[in-house]
Write a protein that holds these residues in place. Structure first.
Motif, mmCIF file in Angstrom:
data_model
loop_
_atom_site.group_PDB
_atom_site.id
_atom_site.type_symbol
_atom_site.label_atom_id
_atom_site.label_comp_id
_atom_site.label_asym_id
_atom_site.label_seq_id
_atom_site.Cartn_x
_atom_site.Cartn_y
_atom_site.Cartn_z
ATOM 1 N N UNK A 1 0.856 -1.182 0.000
ATOM 2 C CA UNK A 1 0.000 0.000 0.000
ATOM 3 C C UNK A 1 0.892 1.232 0.000
ATOM 4 N N UNK A 2 0.621 2.124 -0.949
ATOM 5 C CA UNK A 2 1.340 3.392 -1.046
ATOM 6 C C UNK A 2 0.417 4.485 -0.540
ATOM 7 N N UNK A 3 0.903 5.296 0.422
ATOM 8 C CA UNK A 3 0.130 6.411 0.959
ATOM 9 C C UNK A 3 1.050 7.610 1.098
ATOM 10 N N UNK A 4 0.958 8.540 0.145
ATOM 11 C CA UNK A 4 1.890 9.664 0.145
ATOM 12 C C UNK A 4 3.306 9.146 0.005
ATOM 13 N N UNK A 5 4.190 9.532 0.944
ATOM 14 C CA UNK A 5 5.570 9.047 0.869
ATOM 15 C C UNK A 5 5.786 7.779 1.682
ATOM 16 N N UNK A 6 4.696 7.180 2.173
ATOM 17 C CA UNK A 6 4.795 5.955 2.960
ATOM 18 C C UNK A 6 4.437 4.746 2.107
ATOM 19 N N UNK A 7 5.254 3.687 2.282
ATOM 20 C CA UNK A 7 4.979 2.423 1.607
ATOM 21 C C UNK A 7 4.961 1.317 2.654
ATOM 22 N N UNK A 8 3.832 0.587 2.699
ATOM 23 C CA UNK A 8 3.669 -0.504 3.660
ATOM 24 C C UNK A 8 3.549 -1.821 2.907
ATOM 25 N N UNK A 9 4.252 -2.821 3.403
ATOM 26 C CA UNK A 9 4.156 -4.156 2.826
ATOM 27 C C UNK A 9 3.665 -5.116 3.902
ATOM 28 N N UNK A 10 2.590 -5.879 3.549
ATOM 29 C CA UNK A 10 1.974 -6.826 4.474
ATOM 30 C C UNK A 10 2.063 -8.229 3.901
ATOM 31 N N UNK A 11 2.084 -9.203 4.777
ATOM 32 C CA UNK A 11 2.105 -10.599 4.339
ATOM 33 C C UNK A 11 0.725 -10.998 3.829
ATOM 34 N N UNK A 12 0.701 -11.657 2.651
ATOM 35 C CA UNK A 12 -0.540 -12.208 2.130
ATOM 36 C C UNK A 12 -0.905 -13.524 2.788
ATOM 37 N N UNK A 13 -0.026 -14.053 3.653
ATOM 38 C CA UNK A 13 -0.292 -15.322 4.322
ATOM 39 C C UNK A 13 -0.903 -15.140 5.706
ATOM 40 N N UNK A 14 -0.455 -14.102 6.438
ATOM 41 C CA UNK A 14 -0.954 -13.929 7.812
ATOM 42 C C UNK A 14 -1.345 -12.484 8.141
ATOM 43 N N UNK A 15 -1.186 -11.560 7.199
ATOM 44 C CA UNK A 15 -1.597 -10.185 7.398
ATOM 45 C C UNK A 15 -0.639 -9.337 8.215
ATOM 46 N N UNK A 16 0.506 -9.871 8.573
ATOM 47 C CA UNK A 16 1.431 -9.100 9.394
ATOM 48 C C UNK A 16 2.172 -8.052 8.574
ATOM 49 N N UNK A 17 2.576 -6.990 9.266
ATOM 50 C CA UNK A 17 3.384 -5.952 8.650
ATOM 51 C C UNK A 17 4.789 -6.486 8.416
ATOM 52 N N UNK A 18 5.260 -6.373 7.179
ATOM 53 C CA UNK A 18 6.580 -6.894 6.830
ATOM 54 C C UNK A 18 7.626 -5.811 6.642
ATOM 55 N N UNK A 19 7.177 -4.639 6.141
ATOM 56 C CA UNK A 19 8.165 -3.625 5.792
ATOM 57 C C UNK A 19 7.499 -2.253 5.786
#
Length: 941
Positions: free
Chosen positions: A678-696
């Motif tokens: 997910x890109x939000x302004x200058x923030x980029x979040x990466x989540x696991x498609x297996x368990x929904x946890x925040x990865x990066x």
């Protein structure tokens, strides 16, 4: 030797030092007066550092701290020690005018055997016992028209094996040397040798005056304020003369009594008169009028009031000088004890410096004075009788002393129990610390359930002379709340003494100045070696507050009423003042200072000691806009008793508002390779498609190393679905777990529910987390969520919540709700770092926290769920062997940053936490709740 000799002359007395004053006792100091005031003597040590050559040393001192001999702890194998000896030399002169007077040399303390020579001749027999004042008459050995030579041989180990067992093999640091002051004492030829006084609360005075005079005919008593203002002449009621002792009975009407809350002192002057009525010697003795009674199967009474001892054990110690201390240090220590709302101190395990007892008298602490023994074998009767006599004769007049302790933990020689009464005109009771003896049971380190007190000894007065052993961060405040709730309300419990006051970390001159606690043997303090306040300091301060305010919460229907109990023994509550401050605090990016929205005085009720009542706090206009209410109680001397804090706003009210979509802040999402981006302004979040946890987490190109969360602690349920949905205003990532049984085992109808994790990303980069997980009526594990964040990346934290110290489940009191901050430290309490408050651990009542990274890679988290604990990293483990039974190494869950609904307790050196009361139990009773546990957070990067 050729050295200019400076001697400090002191006239013993509190006033009338100049002019045509009557003859008084004078002191000429040959040494300094303490660790900060020393005199250089010549010195030789037989073994160890800087040995086998003459050099110089500062006196008083412990020679190890001066770079001589060898360090020893009492547990060291005695046969493997050097057991060195030291030789001291010092030259001095005395005034010619002293030639017709009585001259004595006085040693306040020498470790351990001391052989004293004046001008090559023995001053008297070798003295044995490190912690006891001794003196020799030396008038006939002095040169009055030239230089005198003082020689002292000091053996670190005694030739008396029972002294070695009592002092040299005890559980504390073992030093050698002339560690307390040395002085000459000049008395007129006809003189008062010493006085022993018993000043009762009703103004009665009994005194034994020991006389050395052929001229003395009578004696007069005068009473003064400490500043020299006459109070009135004391009416003499009876004088009984024996050969060397005159016993006096007298009365001083309308005196104020001594107690720790109002430690009123007077000067009692003794004028020894000859047949012409001339004063041949004048002696001033500081006294306090008070009566002490130990009533069998009842309690300890002072001035007809049954007391609870809120005490601590204290060693005479300073890291850079060992057992050599100072009056300034005594004042500092007693003031810290008083700041913790203590009223008592036990001398562990030997008589202290005289100035410490003087400070206890003047600032107000009850004292248990103790002779030094350590387990068995006991002191020999012959040397023990000498030691008891020296202790009581020196200390008899201190009003602070209410009990004598005949040694420690089975080290007592019962043949000495009645010797105290021989020398003590006040006939104070004698105790055996940790034992059932006569009227008392001073049991050590008992488990909480022992407070059932239903054994055959139930009729004894119970007060542990050691309890809640404070190894590292354990004990002391941890468990005290549970213990004290029972101890305060049990009629035959007279309080207790925590172990102990300060970490005995000594500076090792043989190891480049490192601080050494001998592993886990001496890291027992409420404060650090230099007086650094550890968390238990403030927990004790609240629990032992004489103004006891009942716990409560503030909600929208707050009525302003607080229930209060006066836990003073001698002071009416209306002698105290209270201030209410309605506080509003700044946010994470602003200064830590808060704004006082309203401040006003609170009228406390005129409750007598032991009474309960209530007080009212007015609610100002707009009071619900405050973050917290602070109530500060102040005693009659202007000292803070404690500040209680009560959150007013709920955590969900301290919530950042997300910004909407703009040209600069747009939302975009993608799913690829089982990863959700997910890109939000200058923030980029990466989540696991297996368990929904925040990865990066990326802020521009900068990596924010918060990841691997939320991990729901103890969670075993499998993921059912992960969905991504959104609009231009938010994107939601929802992880649903498989439905599993949520009912208790005994339920006949089983219900299932699904745990849920929901991330919501807003256009301005705010990241919201909502977690639902099954509640439990009883939990033995921690409930909450965790993330990973590398310790190496952490620089600083600021938070709104309780602080500034970490908490354990059984040490929740003592904190204050406001904004706090501290830099990263890796302190291991009592062992390494010694920087307080500790950075790592559990922190209660989180509203928000700003974690600053070392490379602009931190984050701010807002907590919207009430009663949430913030876990910041995991404390470093103790050194090998430091906590072999894991009693003071509480559990921390996987991960680095956690948000929890419950936390672990901590034990003591001798107890696992579950033995220390309800708050230390492994089980947490949450109760039956149909709704799941919730955790809602908002992250800002």
């Amino acid at each position: 030797m050729s050295r200019v000799i400076f001697l400090l002359l002191v006239i013993v007395g509190s006033f009338n030092l100049y002019g045509d004053a009557p003859p008084r006792t004078e002191r000429l100091y040959l040494s300094g007066t303490g660790k900060d005031n020393t005199v250089t003597w010549d010195f030789f040590v037989s073994e160890g550092m800087n040995s086998k050559q003459w050099s110089t040393i500062e006196v008083p001192s412990c020679w190890e701290l001066q770079g001589f001999g060898a360090y020893n702890y009492g547990h060291d194998d005695f046969d493997d020690r050097l057991n060195e000896y030291g030789l001291y030399k010092y030259e001095f002169q005395v005034p010619d005018s002293w030639g017709k007077d009585e001259i004595r040399i006085v040693f306040e303390g020498v470790m351990t055997d001391a052989e004293v020579k004046i001008n090559g001749k023995m001053a008297g027999p070798v003295h044995q016992g490190a912690f006891y004042e001794f003196k020799y008459p030396i008038s006939d050995l002095l040169n009055y028209d030239g230089v005198n030579t003082l020689e002292v041989r000091v053996d670190k180990a005694s030739s008396n094996e029972s002294i070695n067992h009592a002092e040299r093999k005890a559980d504390f640091w073992i030093f050698g040397g002339i560690f307390r002051p040395v002085y000459l004492e000049r008395l007129p030829a006809d003189h008062i040798d010493r006085v022993a006084t018993d000043a009762q609360a009703d103004g009665s005075i009994n005194a034994d005056v020991y006389i050395r005079s052929d001229k003395a005919e009578r004696i007069e008593l005068e009473l003064y304020e400490l500043d020299g203002t006459p109070v009135r002449n004391v009416s003499m009621q009876n004088l009984m003369k024996e050969q060397d002792k005159w016993s006096i009975k007298a009365k001083a009407p309308d005196v104020k009594t001594w107690n720790p809350e109002s430690p009123k002192l007077y000067t009692l002057r003794f004028n020894l008169l000859d047949t012409r009525g001339a004063i041949v010697h004048q002696v001033d003795q500081r006294i306090g009028f008070r009566t002490v009674e130990v009533l069998e199967s009842d309690g300890i009474y002072v001035n007809d009031v049954r007391i609870k001892l809120k005490g601590v054990n204290r060693h005479s110690f300073y890291p850079e000088s060992g057992r050599t201390t100072s009056r300034a240090l005594s004042i500092e220590h007693v003031k810290m004890m008083k700041e913790m709302n203590m009223n008592a101190v036990r001398m562990s395990h030997y008589p202290p410096d005289v100035h410490f007892l003087d400070v206890c008298d003047s600032l107000g602490l009850f004292v248990i004075d103790e002779v030094c023994t350590w387990h068995k074998p006991k002191l020999d009767t012959e040397v023990g009788r000498k030691i008891v006599r020296e202790t009581v004769i020196r200390d008899v007049n201190h009003p602070s002393i209410i009990l004598w302790a005949n040694g420690n933990e089975t080290g007592w020689n019962t043949e000495l129990d009645d010797d105290y009464a021989r020398w003590d005109i006040q006939q104070r009771e004698v105790i055996h610390p940790w034992n059932i003896f006569r009227k008392t049971n001073t049991l050590h380190y008992f488990n909480y359930h022992a407070l059932a007190n239903d054994a055959y000894s139930a009729d004894r007065i119970l007060f542990p002379t050691e309890f809640l052993h404070g190894l590292y961060d354990g004990g002391h405040g941890a468990g005290l709340d549970d213990y004290w709730k029972l101890m305060w309300n049990m009629p035959t419990v007279a309080g207790g003494f925590l172990w102990d006051f300060a970490d005995e970390a000594v500076v090792r001159t043989d190891k480049n100045g490192v601080l050494d606690t001998d592993g886990n043997h001496a890291a027992d303090g409420i404060v650090g070696p230099y007086g650094e306040k550890e968390a238990s300091f403030f927990t004790i301060k609240e629990i032992w507050s004489p103004v006891y305010v009942e716990d409560r919460f503030i909600r929208e229907d707050f009525n302003g009423v607080f229930r209060v109990e006066n836990r003073y023994h001698f002071t009416s509550l209306d002698n105290c003042t209270m201030t209410a401050k309605w506080m509003r605090f700044n946010g994470p990016d602003d200064a830590v200072d808060g704004l006082v929205l309203d401040q006003r005085k609170v009228n406390l009720p005129a409750l007598n000691p032991g009474e309960k009542g209530s007080f009212f706090v007015e609610k100002p206009a707009g009071w619900t806009s405050a973050h917290a209410l602070h109530l500060t109680a102040t005693d009659k001397n202007g000292n803070e008793i404690f500040t209680w804090s009560y959150p007013v706003m709920r955590p969900e009210e301290v919530r950042p508002q997300p910004g909407g979509s703009t040209e600069e802040n747009k939302l975009e999402s993608s799913v690829e390779n089982n990863r959700i981006t997910v890109q939000a302004g200058n923030m980029t979040y990466t989540f696991s498609g297996e368990n929904g946890r925040l990865l990066k987490v990326l802020k521009g190109n900068e990596l924010i190393p918060l990841r691997d969360g939320p991990t729901i602690l103890g969670h075993q349920d499998k993921v059912d679905t992960i969905t991504v949905s959104g609009s231009k205003e938010k994107i939601e990532i929802v992880t649903l777990f498989e439905k599993t049984n949520k009912s208790p085992a005994w339920a006949s109808v089983k219900e299932k529910s699904a745990d849920r994790v929901q991330w919501t990303v807003y256009p301005d980069g705010l990241l919201n987390l909502y977690v639902e997980f099954k509640g439990k009526r009883i939990a033995e594990d921690l409930k909450g969520i965790s993330f990973s964040f590398p310790e190496s990346a952490v620089k600083h934290k600021k938070w709104l919540g309780d602080g500034p110290y970490r908490v354990w489940r059984n040490r929740m009191k003592g904190s204050r709700f406001q904004v706090w901050e501290n830099e990263y430290n890796n302190t291991v309490t009592g062992e390494a770092g010694m920087e307080y408050p500790e950075f790592k651990g559990y922190f209660s009542n989180l509203y928000w926290a700003k974690v600053e990274g070392r490379n602009n890679n931190g984050f701010t988290v807002f907590c919207h769920s009430p009663q949430t604990f913030f876990r910041m990293l995991s404390p470093k483990a103790h050194e090998a062997g430091g906590d072999p039974k894991k009693r003071v190494s509480p559990y921390f869950p996987a991960g680095d940053i956690s948000f929890l609904k419950n936390i672990a307790p901590i034990g003591t050196k001798f107890q696992h936490p579950e033995t220390m009361g309800p708050q230390g139990n492994a089980e947490n009773y949450f109760g039956n709740d149909d709704n799941p546990m919730l955790m809602e957070l908002t992250f800002k990067f």
